[in-house]
Design a protein around this motif. Sequence first.
Motif, mmCIF file in Angstrom:
data_model
loop_
_atom_site.group_PDB
_atom_site.id
_atom_site.type_symbol
_atom_site.label_atom_id
_atom_site.label_comp_id
_atom_site.label_asym_id
_atom_site.label_seq_id
_atom_site.Cartn_x
_atom_site.Cartn_y
_atom_site.Cartn_z
ATOM 1 N N HIS A 1 -7.212 1.392 -5.431
ATOM 2 C CA HIS A 1 -6.647 1.156 -6.721
ATOM 3 C C HIS A 1 -6.891 -0.299 -7.532
ATOM 4 N N THR B 1 -3.626 0.077 -3.093
ATOM 5 C CA THR B 1 -4.768 -0.050 -2.055
ATOM 6 C C THR B 1 -6.133 -0.751 -2.407
ATOM 7 N N HIS C 1 3.874 1.034 -3.158
ATOM 8 C CA HIS C 1 3.672 0.897 -4.176
ATOM 9 C C HIS C 1 1.920 1.417 -4.753
ATOM 10 N N GLY C 2 1.252 1.889 -3.676
ATOM 11 C CA GLY C 2 0.023 2.666 -3.957
ATOM 12 C C GLY C 2 -1.049 1.332 -4.305
ATOM 13 N N ILE D 1 0.865 -1.201 0.104
ATOM 14 C CA ILE D 1 -0.051 -0.138 0.033
ATOM 15 C C ILE D 1 0.788 1.300 -0.085
ATOM 16 N N SER D 2 1.837 1.233 0.847
ATOM 17 C CA SER D 2 2.596 2.693 1.167
ATOM 18 C C SER D 2 3.566 2.987 0.197
#
Length: 113
Positions: free
Chosen positions: A42, A39, A36-37, A33-34
Amino acid sequence: MENKMNDLITGANLQQNLKTGIELIAEERQKQISKHGFTGEHHANHPEWYDQGQLLLAAKTLIKVDLKDNVYYPLNWDHTWFYNLCRRDYKERLIIAGALIAAEIDRLQNEQS
């Protein structure tokens, strides 16, 4: 100085070994999550990468003890990136696979809300 670095590395490895499986998986999921994004939002917003069970296929592939040539690439995923995940040691692949299953749950929860 070199001994001090080795002590730090050994200490970090010992800390890693003392964590439970669920702690290691949660840590990996947080990194997804933090860093590579990746979420739940996403995943829900990119059905081309996730809506055909790609996260679960990736997890299923990573949990194989002996991958060798039995690598099935998730649809629309970058083959080089996934191949590099498959080259990691077995324990690390299990941790990533657990985090990918959690990511699929996050994706489904995000779709439902």
